[in-house]
Design a protein around this motif. Structure first.
Motif, PDB file in Angstrom:
ATOM      1  N   VAL A   5       0.871  -1.185   0.000  1.00  0.00           N
ATOM      2  CA  VAL A   5       0.000   0.000   0.000  1.00  0.00           C
ATOM      3  C   VAL A   5       0.905   1.230   0.000  1.00  0.00           C
ATOM      4  O   VAL A   5       1.720   1.414   0.908  1.00  0.00           O
ATOM      5  N   VAL A   6       0.771   2.057  -1.020  1.00  0.00           N
ATOM      6  CA  VAL A   6       1.640   3.234  -1.169  1.00  0.00           C
ATOM      7  C   VAL A   6       0.885   4.483  -0.727  1.00  0.00           C
ATOM      8  O   VAL A   6      -0.209   4.770  -1.238  1.00  0.00           O
ATOM      9  N   GLY A   7       1.493   5.225   0.203  1.00  0.00           N
ATOM     10  CA  GLY A   7       0.896   6.468   0.689  1.00  0.00           C
ATOM     11  C   GLY A   7       0.744   6.448   2.188  1.00  0.00           C
ATOM     12  O   GLY A   7       0.681   5.377   2.802  1.00  0.00           O
ATOM     13  N   SER A   8       0.688   7.627   2.813  1.00  0.00           N
ATOM     14  CA  SER A   8       0.662   7.702   4.286  1.00  0.00           C
ATOM     15  C   SER A   8      -0.482   8.527   4.835  1.00  0.00           C
ATOM     16  O   SER A   8      -0.356   9.082   5.914  1.00  0.00           O
ATOM     17  N   GLY A   9      -1.583   8.646   4.110  1.00  0.00           N
ATOM     18  CA  GLY A   9      -2.683   9.474   4.604  1.00  0.00           C
ATOM     19  C   GLY A   9      -3.848   8.643   5.100  1.00  0.00           C
ATOM     20  O   GLY A   9      -3.787   7.399   5.154  1.00  0.00           O
ATOM     21  N   ALA A  10      -4.932   9.350   5.444  1.00  0.00           N
ATOM     22  CA  ALA A  10      -6.130   8.661   5.953  1.00  0.00           C
ATOM     23  C   ALA A  10      -6.732   7.755   4.880  1.00  0.00           C
ATOM     24  O   ALA A  10      -7.266   6.692   5.191  1.00  0.00           O
ATOM     25  N   ARG A  11      -6.644   8.184   3.618  1.00  0.00           N
ATOM     26  CA  ARG A  11      -7.165   7.331   2.529  1.00  0.00           C
ATOM     27  C   ARG A  11      -6.430   5.988   2.527  1.00  0.00           C
ATOM     28  O   ARG A  11      -7.049   4.920   2.440  1.00  0.00           O
ATOM     29  N   GLY A  30       5.608   4.911   2.252  1.00  0.00           N
ATOM     30  CA  GLY A  30       5.084   6.275   2.234  1.00  0.00           C
ATOM     31  C   GLY A  30       6.080   7.218   2.870  1.00  0.00           C
ATOM     32  O   GLY A  30       7.034   6.782   3.518  1.00  0.00           O
ATOM     33  N   PRO A  31       5.823   8.514   2.706  1.00  0.00           N
ATOM     34  CA  PRO A  31       6.805   9.485   3.172  1.00  0.00           C
ATOM     35  C   PRO A  31       6.853   9.678   4.672  1.00  0.00           C
ATOM     36  O   PRO A  31       7.837  10.175   5.209  1.00  0.00           O
ATOM     37  N   ARG A  32       5.787   9.304   5.390  1.00  0.00           N
ATOM     38  CA  ARG A  32       5.821   9.553   6.833  1.00  0.00           C
ATOM     39  C   ARG A  32       5.087   8.441   7.579  1.00  0.00           C
ATOM     40  O   ARG A  32       4.369   7.644   6.977  1.00  0.00           O
ATOM     41  N   ARG A  46       9.977   3.866   4.727  1.00  0.00           N
ATOM     42  CA  ARG A  46       9.747   5.303   4.848  1.00  0.00           C
ATOM     43  C   ARG A  46      10.505   5.963   3.705  1.00  0.00           C
ATOM     44  O   ARG A  46      11.719   6.089   3.743  1.00  0.00           O
ATOM     45  N   ALA A  47       9.797   6.339   2.649  1.00  0.00           N
ATOM     46  CA  ALA A  47      10.469   6.890   1.466  1.00  0.00           C
ATOM     47  C   ALA A  47       9.479   7.711   0.663  1.00  0.00           C
ATOM     48  O   ALA A  47       8.271   7.518   0.752  1.00  0.00           O
ATOM     49  N   ASP A  48      10.035   8.609  -0.136  1.00  0.00           N
ATOM     50  CA  ASP A  48       9.212   9.428  -1.031  1.00  0.00           C
ATOM     51  C   ASP A  48       8.770   8.553  -2.211  1.00  0.00           C
ATOM     52  O   ASP A  48       9.597   8.150  -3.028  1.00  0.00           O
ATOM     53  N   PRO A  49       7.483   8.254  -2.335  1.00  0.00           N
ATOM     54  CA  PRO A  49       7.062   7.319  -3.392  1.00  0.00           C
ATOM     55  C   PRO A  49       7.064   7.913  -4.791  1.00  0.00           C
ATOM     56  O   PRO A  49       6.747   7.225  -5.748  1.00  0.00           O
ATOM     57  N   THR A  50       7.432   9.210  -4.912  1.00  0.00           N
ATOM     58  CA  THR A  50       7.583   9.762  -6.264  1.00  0.00           C
ATOM     59  C   THR A  50       8.960   9.389  -6.839  1.00  0.00           C
ATOM     60  O   THR A  50       9.266   9.729  -7.974  1.00  0.00           O
ATOM     61  N   PRO A  52      10.530   6.111  -7.818  1.00  0.00           N
ATOM     62  CA  PRO A  52      10.033   4.731  -7.906  1.00  0.00           C
ATOM     63  C   PRO A  52      11.014   3.642  -7.460  1.00  0.00           C
ATOM     64  O   PRO A  52      10.593   2.661  -6.830  1.00  0.00           O
ATOM     65  N   ALA A  53      12.322   3.769  -7.764  1.00  0.00           N
ATOM     66  CA  ALA A  53      13.233   2.619  -7.610  1.00  0.00           C
ATOM     67  C   ALA A  53      13.202   1.994  -6.209  1.00  0.00           C
ATOM     68  O   ALA A  53      13.042   0.763  -6.084  1.00  0.00           O
ATOM     69  N   PRO A  54      13.333   2.766  -5.127  1.00  0.00           N
ATOM     70  CA  PRO A  54      13.341   2.123  -3.800  1.00  0.00           C
ATOM     71  C   PRO A  54      12.002   1.446  -3.474  1.00  0.00           C
ATOM     72  O   PRO A  54      11.985   0.415  -2.782  1.00  0.00           O
ATOM     73  N   VAL A  55      10.912   2.003  -3.969  1.00  0.00           N
ATOM     74  CA  VAL A  55       9.599   1.408  -3.679  1.00  0.00           C
ATOM     75  C   VAL A  55       9.468   0.073  -4.414  1.00  0.00           C
ATOM     76  O   VAL A  55       8.977  -0.919  -3.859  1.00  0.00           O
ATOM     77  N   VAL A  56       9.938   0.035  -5.653  1.00  0.00           N
ATOM     78  CA  VAL A  56       9.902  -1.208  -6.429  1.00  0.00           C
ATOM     79  C   VAL A  56      10.785  -2.261  -5.745  1.00  0.00           C
ATOM     80  O   VAL A  56      10.369  -3.422  -5.575  1.00  0.00           O
TER      81      VAL A  56
END
Ligand code: GLY
Length: 470
Positions: A5-11, A30-32, A46-50, A52-56
């Motif tokens: 799951v990518v992202g760190s918000g309520a959604r 996600g970033p936070r 904990r990473a900036d998902p914009t 891509p390489a580390p998330v992949v």
């Protein structure tokens, strides 16, 4: 299955919680930190998902079966393409597909090219020298929109955010002088907004319950545009002011848009969100988003308790959805976001809020965590964005709102919340507004919008019952 799951918000908290309820194991990137997601996740990056390489690499190392991308920025950065290239199926379009959200010009031109009749009059402007001439082409009030992503916050409407065409022209020039992708001028359309989200994959497009989102920062639709202060949905999955025929027309716009993308060589697997204005002429598209809405996802995902969300999303990611998995319970919902004082203009960072989760949850109210931290149980520190969402459900919309209000009596501290969301009076006003649109020859009764959008932060505009103190 194991899901990234990518992202760190309520959604993303709502997505993660719904997946876990259906038996999935989730890992999170996600970033936070997120107070709701982190306890659910088997592993966290904990990473900036914009980027891509580390998330992949994380997804591969975690052997995930598929990924769900929550926010628009990673889609715009091509995270969907990078994951697919690494053989990880994705709920979320390619960078090319995400242009339906990331370029309002692309969106309008696609609809025009395929004759999809859902756009108001529009013109794209890329040069400040052209602004005055293009503004002069509008004989009715108009809207100024940055073409690129703005988090829902850069759109200015004549009669709400600026009074005269020359003020709108000045705003457009200011946007153009700041770089960006240009601006879109669009005729302002009168009506009530509704959001229609759908699961989109090769086997078809499958609608979710309709939602009404409150975009303005302050009560009675005053103040700045925001990402959304709250929302409601109705038990029958329509809205008090949206008839089935109007839902069908809006759904047809989504269906034809997905087909148009396909014909242009852009297959789409993910969520497509249509933000519509219901006008006297039917639904007019305000914008598309290439993802779940926030707060809209907080209304619909808690209703997905009886089905297998994991299998549903896997089907979206891999191309074939079993329609029997589309099982949203028939309940009304209301969402109210707790935000820092000043949210929408000058948010106060570090505001302290006390919330007793046990009491808040007693009435079946769900809590989804956004930009909020906690050092001690029950004590929370708000960041600059939306802090947490309280979601009530009931048979009727206003009862769901009352449940959230009851839960709010267990929340103290420095915050702002729109108490008017989904109240009986508010619902009656919106329904009356739409009824007025359809009376032949009648001038629609305007909503109480203010030309002078307050510059002051909501905290100073709010009464004592809106900003609570310990
Ligand atoms: N609620 C509007 C959005 O998700 O962008």
């Amino acid at each position: 299955m194991r899901v990234l799951v990518v992202g760190s918000g309520a959604r993303e908290h709502a997505i993660a919680a719904t997946l876990v309820r259906s038996g999935a194991n989730i890992v999170s990137a996600g970033p936070r930190a997120n107070l709701g997601i982190d306890p659910l996740a088997k592993a966290t990056l904990r990473a900036d998902p914009t980027v891509p390489a580390p998330v992949v690499a994380f997804g591969k190392a975690q052997h995930v079966d598929y990924a769900v991308i929550g926010p628009e920025a990673p889609l715009a950065a091509g995270l969907g393409d990078a994951l697919r290239a690494a053989d990880i199926p994705v709920v979320g379009p390619s960078k090319a597909g995400a242009r339906i959200e990331t370029s309002k010009q692309f969106c309008r031109e696609l609809l025009a090219k395929y004759g999809i009749p859902a756009s108001p009059k529009f013109v794209a402007v890329h040069n400040a020298d052209e602004v005055d001439a293009r503004v002069a082409e509008f004989h009715n009030p108009f809207v100024v929109k940055p073409i690129g992503l703005t988090g829902g916050k850069g759109v200015w409407v004549q009669g709400v955010d600026f009074p005269t065409p020359s003020d709108g022209a000045a705003y457009a020039k200011k946007l153009l002088s700041g770089g960006g992708d240009g601006v879109l001028l669009e005729e302002r359309v009168e009506g009530e907004e509704f959001s229609l989200m759908a699961f989109v994959t090769d086997s078809g497009i499958y609608p979710m319950p309709l939602v009404h989102d409150y975009k303005r920062a302050l009560e009675h639709d005053l103040g700045a545009n925001t990402g959304g202060m709250g929302s409601f949905s109705q038990r029958d999955h329509l809205l008090p002011f949206v008839a089935p025929s109007m839902q069908e027309r809006a759904f047809d716009v989504l269906r034809r848009t997905v087909e148009a993308l396909r014909q242009d060589g852009i297959p789409y697997r993910g969520i497509l969100y249509g933000g519509f204005q219901l006008t006297a002429a039917g639904p007019v598209l305000i914008e598309f988003n290439a993802r779940f809405g926030d707060p809209e996802s907080l209304n619909v995902l808690p209703l997905y308790e009886e089905g297998d969300f994991d299998r549903l999303l896997y089907g979206v990611a891999t191309g074939r959805v079993d329609p029997n998995l589309l099982t949203f319970r028939q309940r009304a919902t209301a969402v109210k976001y707790i935000v820092p004082p000043g949210y929408g203009t000058t948010p106060k960072v570090g505001a302290e809020v006390t919330l007793d989760l046990q009491n808040v949850g007693d009435d079946g109210v769900h809590v989804f965590f956004g930009d909020v931290d906690s050092k001690l149980p029950g004590k929370y520190i708000l960041g600059s964005s939306r802090g947490f969402a309280l979601v009530g459900e009931a048979s009727a919309i206003h009862e769901a709102s009352t449940r959230v209000e009851h839960a709010l009596s267990f929340v103290t501290g420095e915050f702002y919340v729109r108490h008017d969301i989904a109240t009986k009076d508010d619902l009656a006003m919106r329904t009356e507004h739409v009824r007025g649109l359809f009376v032949p020859g009648a001038k629609p009764s305007p909503l109480p919008l203010s030309v002078a959008a307050p510059e002051a932060p909501p905290s100073s505009a709010a009464g004592p019952d809106q900003v609570l103190s310990t």
